[in-house]
Design a protein around this motif. Structure first.
Motif, PDB file in Angstrom:
ATOM      1  N   SER A 289       0.821  -1.218   0.000  1.00 38.46           N
ATOM      2  CA  SER A 289       0.000   0.000   0.000  1.00 38.46           C
ATOM      3  C   SER A 289       0.852   1.263   0.000  1.00 38.46           C
ATOM      4  N   LEU A 290       2.036   1.176   0.601  1.00 39.37           N
ATOM      5  CA  LEU A 290       2.924   2.346   0.647  1.00 39.37           C
ATOM      6  C   LEU A 290       3.524   2.678  -0.713  1.00 39.37           C
ATOM      7  N   MET A 291       3.447   1.746  -1.663  1.00 40.57           N
ATOM      8  CA  MET A 291       4.048   1.977  -2.978  1.00 40.57           C
ATOM      9  C   MET A 291       3.156   2.815  -3.886  1.00 40.57           C
ATOM     10  N   GLY A 292       1.874   2.961  -3.514  1.00 43.12           N
ATOM     11  CA  GLY A 292       0.970   3.797  -4.295  1.00 43.12           C
ATOM     12  C   GLY A 292       0.660   3.255  -5.678  1.00 43.12           C
ATOM     13  N   ILE A 293       0.619   1.930  -5.837  1.00 39.65           N
ATOM     14  CA  ILE A 293       0.333   1.333  -7.146  1.00 39.65           C
ATOM     15  C   ILE A 293      -1.101   0.813  -7.189  1.00 39.65           C
ATOM     16  N   ASN A 294      -1.586   0.576  -8.400  1.00 42.27           N
ATOM     17  CA  ASN A 294      -2.930   0.045  -8.586  1.00 42.27           C
ATOM     18  C   ASN A 294      -2.939  -1.443  -8.209  1.00 42.27           C
ATOM     19  N   VAL A 295      -3.811  -1.827  -7.282  1.00 43.61           N
ATOM     20  CA  VAL A 295      -3.831  -3.203  -6.782  1.00 43.61           C
ATOM     21  C   VAL A 295      -5.241  -3.766  -6.824  1.00 43.61           C
ATOM     22  N   ILE A 296      -5.343  -4.971  -7.371  1.00 46.05           N
ATOM     23  CA  ILE A 296      -6.543  -5.794  -7.211  1.00 46.05           C
ATOM     24  C   ILE A 296      -6.161  -6.909  -6.248  1.00 46.05           C
ATOM     25  N   LEU A 297      -6.912  -7.063  -5.174  1.00 44.64           N
ATOM     26  CA  LEU A 297      -6.643  -8.099  -4.174  1.00 44.64           C
ATOM     27  C   LEU A 297      -7.766  -9.130  -4.233  1.00 44.64           C
ATOM     28  N   GLU A 298      -7.413 -10.363  -4.598  1.00 44.39           N
ATOM     29  CA  GLU A 298      -8.380 -11.460  -4.572  1.00 44.39           C
ATOM     30  C   GLU A 298      -8.142 -12.268  -3.303  1.00 44.39           C
ATOM     31  N   CYS A 299      -9.157 -12.325  -2.458  1.00 43.12           N
ATOM     32  CA  CYS A 299      -8.962 -12.924  -1.135  1.00 43.12           C
ATOM     33  C   CYS A 299     -10.079 -13.907  -0.813  1.00 43.12           C
ATOM     34  N   GLU A 300      -9.919 -14.578   0.305  1.00 38.16           N
ATOM     35  CA  GLU A 300     -10.949 -15.436   0.867  1.00 38.16           C
ATOM     36  C   GLU A 300     -12.241 -14.620   1.002  1.00 38.16           C
ATOM     37  N   PRO A 301     -13.379 -15.143   0.521  1.00 37.17           N
ATOM     38  CA  PRO A 301     -14.629 -14.355   0.552  1.00 37.17           C
ATOM     39  C   PRO A 301     -14.990 -13.805   1.928  1.00 37.17           C
ATOM     40  N   ARG A 302     -14.645 -14.536   2.977  1.00 35.81           N
ATOM     41  CA  ARG A 302     -14.974 -14.067   4.328  1.00 35.81           C
ATOM     42  C   ARG A 302     -14.189 -12.820   4.720  1.00 35.81           C
ATOM     43  N   LEU A 303     -13.137 -12.505   3.964  1.00 38.57           N
ATOM     44  CA  LEU A 303     -12.288 -11.360   4.299  1.00 38.57           C
ATOM     45  C   LEU A 303     -12.547 -10.138   3.420  1.00 38.57           C
ATOM     46  N   ILE A 304     -13.427 -10.258   2.427  1.00 41.90           N
ATOM     47  CA  ILE A 304     -13.584  -9.189   1.434  1.00 41.90           C
ATOM     48  C   ILE A 304     -13.947  -7.855   2.083  1.00 41.90           C
ATOM     49  N   ASP A 305     -15.005  -7.829   2.882  1.00 41.85           N
ATOM     50  CA  ASP A 305     -15.429  -6.560   3.486  1.00 41.85           C
ATOM     51  C   ASP A 305     -14.367  -6.003   4.435  1.00 41.85           C
ATOM     52  N   ILE A 306     -13.699  -6.899   5.163  1.00 42.26           N
ATOM     53  CA  ILE A 306     -12.670  -6.471   6.110  1.00 42.26           C
ATOM     54  C   ILE A 306     -11.507  -5.822   5.369  1.00 42.26           C
ATOM     55  N   PHE A 307     -11.041  -6.468   4.300  1.00 36.57           N
ATOM     56  CA  PHE A 307      -9.927  -5.907   3.534  1.00 36.57           C
ATOM     57  C   PHE A 307     -10.345  -4.663   2.754  1.00 36.57           C
ATOM     58  N   ASN A 308     -11.601  -4.595   2.355  1.00 35.86           N
ATOM     59  CA  ASN A 308     -12.092  -3.389   1.677  1.00 35.86           C
ATOM     60  C   ASN A 308     -11.964  -2.170   2.586  1.00 35.86           C
ATOM     61  N   ARG A 309     -12.330  -2.333   3.849  1.00 36.98           N
ATOM     62  CA  ARG A 309     -12.219  -1.220   4.793  1.00 36.98           C
ATOM     63  C   ARG A 309     -10.762  -0.938   5.150  1.00 36.98           C
ATOM     64  N   THR A 310      -9.965  -2.005   5.259  1.00 34.04           N
ATOM     65  CA  THR A 310      -8.572  -1.848   5.694  1.00 34.04           C
ATOM     66  C   THR A 310      -7.705  -1.223   4.611  1.00 34.04           C
ATOM     67  N   PHE A 311      -7.959  -1.595   3.362  1.00 39.16           N
ATOM     68  CA  PHE A 311      -7.163  -1.082   2.229  1.00 39.16           C
ATOM     69  C   PHE A 311      -8.101  -0.429   1.205  1.00 39.16           C
ATOM     70  N   PRO A 312      -8.631   0.742   1.515  1.00 39.68           N
ATOM     71  CA  PRO A 312      -9.634   1.366   0.647  1.00 39.68           C
ATOM     72  C   PRO A 312      -9.111   1.704  -0.750  1.00 39.68           C
ATOM     73  N   ALA A 313      -7.800   1.808  -0.922  1.00 45.48           N
ATOM     74  CA  ALA A 313      -7.255   2.109  -2.249  1.00 45.48           C
ATOM     75  C   ALA A 313      -7.202   0.869  -3.148  1.00 45.48           C
ATOM     76  N   PHE A 314      -7.351  -0.325  -2.553  1.00 44.53           N
ATOM     77  CA  PHE A 314      -7.322  -1.564  -3.330  1.00 44.53           C
ATOM     78  C   PHE A 314      -8.717  -1.885  -3.862  1.00 44.53           C
ATOM     79  N   THR A 315      -8.764  -2.578  -4.981  1.00 44.91           N
ATOM     80  CA  THR A 315      -9.996  -3.240  -5.420  1.00 44.91           C
ATOM     81  C   THR A 315      -9.973  -4.642  -4.844  1.00 44.91           C
ATOM     82  N   VAL A 316     -10.918  -4.960  -3.983  1.00 47.28           N
ATOM     83  CA  VAL A 316     -10.919  -6.248  -3.285  1.00 47.28           C
ATOM     84  C   VAL A 316     -12.089  -7.088  -3.790  1.00 47.28           C
TER      85      VAL A 316
END
Length: 533
Positions: free
Chosen positions: A291-318
């Motif tokens: 996240s500190l690199m400021g690059i465009n990121v798509i994060l594919e994760c375990e479905p149970r973590l999607i909302d959590i990672f969306n809030r944690t890394f708002p700049a990512f597409t989760v």
């Protein structure tokens, strides 16, 4: 077409001399004229197997089996190709059918033994390996399988003895060398295990896929010793076709290049999940660095973590995994890709890199408030979450876990209120210990401890401490920065550390020594929790 007999002779000579690609060329020519000829299909299928073109071999053997459903050689080869394509249950059905046709088939016993091991049926695998030795007493493969079956049952001395016999029968057999190294790692002799792996890599008869397998296991041996650079580099070999399904990092395939940590401008990086929930959560500590690199990121994760990672890394597409039936991506909206388990190779190459802060998980406020209220009546006591085993059972796994009755010395502490974090069917265990000790262990019927990670994390965040064996619970508690006591045997994720857990500073490992059961550490825990203040 030239004389078929001459072409066949050329193909046979190419096979016998190990020039399998040349043999395939000759057999392709023969099959153009005779596409249903079983002899040609069998030879080409075997050439594909020997050259590790497993899917092509599968097609040829399927044609032979379709024409002759009692051709034992073809059936066994068909099953071998299925095994190499990670279709273990299909291979199991074929090999069990072969043993109905021929109960003395050595090849069927050997390959079904391997399938049962992959499926976690260790005792059945042991029986088959013993029968294979009875059929062929001088078989290096049978003794090798006997050794691995014993190892799966944690019968280490017996495993080592069987593998030594296999090595005496044929010192050049690479799988036995690999398994002897694994025994050393299991015995916590990591340097000796690494030496044996390195020795195997120098063998002239090692195939490319065997070399990848050895390098992958060598990576674990290095990580056990805290040699992070070498360890993570070799860990990248965890996608090889010879890997057991349980050890395979992922079957996913990509045309896009792997990201190595370089700047990518306005291109998009896909970070994709692999392995189990606990590993994914711990590797996700490296997402802060990304996240500190400021690059465009798509994060594919375990479905149970999607909302959590969306809030944690708002700049990512989760999002959830996007995988087609051929294991290639179903979506192609990225330019480079990286498995989440490959991020430590970029960001955690030395122990000092673990001291950097991680982005705290952004938990849902309403869930945090719910469990704050549910626990408010117990504020006079230390709130302690407990998890004593995995939700999965097998002989090998259970050596790393405990029974709830082992926790008696902790559970009788009057100044603690215990909260259940054990997922799966454990209600009878809880009722039994509550009746035996006259205690109450808190749990709520509306909380699914396996599926509802939003509320599980909110519950953990409201606790004073967590005590757990090596399951995803330790990772969840670590990610919540809750003091956690981890009952475990030395593992590779400890990265050579014994008094600290590298991934989370709040996790204290309580490691069992050789021959010591995990439960022997439990009497020390009450005082550790009281020292928290």
């Amino acid at each position: 077409m030239s004389n078929p007999k001459k072409i066949l002779i050329k193909a046979e000579k190419a096979m016998s001399s190990g020039h399998f690609s040349k043999a395939i060329e000759h057999l392709d020519e023969l099959l153009l004229a005779h596409p249903e000829e079983q002899k040609y299909l069998m030879m080409r299928g075997e050439a594909h197997l020997r050259s590790e073109n497993y899917e092509s071999g599968l097609i040829d053997f399927a044609k032979v089996v379709e024409a002759d459903s009692k051709n034992i050689r073809a059936l066994v080869n068909f099953a071998v190709a299925l095994i190499r394509c990670n279709k273990q249950n299909d291979a199991k059905d074929i090999l069990e059918y072969v043993l109905e046709l021929d109960p003395e088939s050595y090849d069927a016993h050997i390959n079904l033994c391997n399938v049962y091991q992959t499926l976690g049926k260790s005792e059945e695998s042991l029986k088959l390996s013993i029968k294979a030795i009875q059929i062929k007493p001088d078989s290096v493969v049978a003794f090798n399988n006997l050794g691995t079956a014993f190892a799966d049952l944690n019968m280490v001395s017996e495993a080592r003895e069987a593998l030594i016999i296999a090595n005496q029968i044929d010192p050049s057999y690479i799988p036995t060398v690999i398994n002897l190294a694994q025994i050393q790692v299991k015995l916590e002799n990591y340097a000796e295990g690494a030496r044996l792996y390195e020795e195997a890599l120098l063998r002239k008869n090692i195939s490319p896929n065997e070399a990848a397998l050895v390098k992958y296991y060598l990576g674990y041996a290095y990580l056990h010793q805290g040699e992070l650079g070498k360890g993570w580099d070799y860990y990248e070999n965890g996608f090889g076709s010879l890997l057991p399904v349980a050890a395979l990092r992922s079957k996913r395939k990509f045309q896009q290049p792997q990201w190595q940590g370089e700047p990518i401008g306005d291109k998009t990086l896909l970070i994709w999940r692999e392995q189990g929930l606990g590993d994914e959560i711990e590797f996700a500590t490296c997402l802060h660095d990304v996240s500190l690199m400021g690059i465009n990121v798509i994060l594919e994760c375990e479905p149970r973590l999607i909302d959590i990672f969306n809030r944690t890394f708002p700049a990512f597409t989760v999002r959830a995994e996007s995988i087609g039936p051929d294991f290639f991506p179903a979506a192609h909206d990225f330019d480079v890709q990286c498995a989440i388990g490959s991020l430590p190779r970029i960001f955690r190459r030395e122990m000092a890199s673990f001291t950097q802060p991680a982005t705290p998980l952004a938990l849902r406020d309403s869930s945090l408030q719910t469990y704050k209220e549910r626990l408010s009546g117990y504020s006079s006591k230390k709130l302690v979450g407990i998890c004593w085993r995995s939700g999965l059972f097998s002989m090998a796994r259970n050596f790393n876990y405990t029974a709830l009755l082992d926790w008696k010395e902790l559970l009788v502490q009057q100044d603690f209120q215990f909260v259940n974090l054990q997922y799966g069917d454990c209600e009878n265990e809880l009722l039994e210990i509550e009746a035996a000790l006259g205690i109450q262990i808190l749990r709520w019927p509306d909380l699914d401890l396996k599926k509802d990670l939003e509320n599980v994390l909110a519950l953990i965040k409201n606790l004073d401490a967590v005590v757990t064996v090596g399951t995803a619970v330790s990772s969840l508690a670590g990610s919540c920065d809750v003091p956690t006591y981890l009952l475990a045997k030395p593992g590779w994720m400890m990265l050579g550390q014994t008094d600290r857990y590298p991934w989370y500073s709040c996790v204290t490992p309580l490691l069992a020594a050789k021959g010591e059961h995990l439960a022997e550490k439990i009497p020390h825990i009450p005082e550790l929790i009281r020292k928290l203040g």
